[in-house]
Write a protein that holds these residues in place. Structure first.
Motif, PDB file in Angstrom:
ATOM      1  N   CYS A  22      30.775  49.417  29.920  1.00  0.00           N
ATOM      2  CA  CYS A  22      31.135  48.194  30.487  1.00  0.00           C
ATOM      3  C   CYS A  22      31.134  47.988  31.966  1.00  0.00           C
ATOM      4  N   ARG A  45      40.430  39.176  16.534  1.00  0.00           N
ATOM      5  CA  ARG A  45      39.973  40.118  17.795  1.00  0.00           C
ATOM      6  C   ARG A  45      41.263  40.885  17.790  1.00  0.00           C
ATOM      7  N   TYR A  95      34.136  44.135  22.867  1.00  0.00           N
ATOM      8  CA  TYR A  95      34.196  43.446  23.803  1.00  0.00           C
ATOM      9  C   TYR A  95      35.055  44.288  24.988  1.00  0.00           C
ATOM     10  N   ASN A  97      37.316  43.593  28.295  1.00  0.00           N
ATOM     11  CA  ASN A  97      38.326  42.793  29.101  1.00  0.00           C
ATOM     12  C   ASN A  97      39.020  42.931  29.955  1.00  0.00           C
ATOM     13  N   TRP A 106      36.111  38.026  29.611  1.00  0.00           N
ATOM     14  CA  TRP A 106      35.288  38.909  28.545  1.00  0.00           C
ATOM     15  C   TRP A 106      33.716  39.309  28.810  1.00  0.00           C
ATOM     16  N   GLY A 109      29.837  41.078  24.616  1.00  0.00           N
ATOM     17  CA  GLY A 109      30.028  42.107  23.474  1.00  0.00           C
ATOM     18  C   GLY A 109      28.798  42.549  23.188  1.00  0.00           C
TER      19      GLY A 109
END
Length: 116
Positions: A22, A45, A95, A97, A106, A109
């Motif tokens: 990420c 989630r 995801y 976050n 966010w 995904g």
């Protein structure tokens, strides 16, 4: 503006491994807790793993302890999720976050599918 961009998902057989990444921008990455969540079809989630600011204290959902490892590289503004011994029940959209003040941010995904 805050951006979180996940990558690294895919199709993997049971017992396989994947590493999710990420890439973060638009905020002071090193100061914030970073989280990985996942959402499977028809389910809510759920928080999978979290890592604190430098010092890197980590927390994991019971379902992934001993199989997943969260880490961060503050020089690259990137958080990782190494996933080993994958199971079909790990199939979900994953995801990235973070929370800044009163806001929760966010990524888009990345799909992980564990299937033979």
């Amino acid at each position: 503006q805050v951006q979180l961009v996940e990558s690294g998902g895919g199709l993997v057989p049971p017992g396989g491994s994947l590493r999710l990444s990420c890439a973060a921008s638009g905020f002071t990455f090193s100061r914030l807790v970073m989280n990985w969540y996942r959402q499977a079809p028809g389910k809510e989630r759920e928080l999978v793993a979290a890592i604190t600011r430098p010092g890197g204290t980590t927390n994991y959902a019971d379902s992934v302890k001993g199989r997943f490892t969260i880490s961060r590289d503050n020089s690259k503004n990137t958080v990782y999720l190494q996933m080993n011994s994958l199971k079909p029940e790990d199939t979900a959209v994953y995801y990235c976050n973070t929370r800044i003040s009163l806001g929760s941010y966010w990524g888009q995904g990345t799909q992980v599918t564990v299937s033979s």
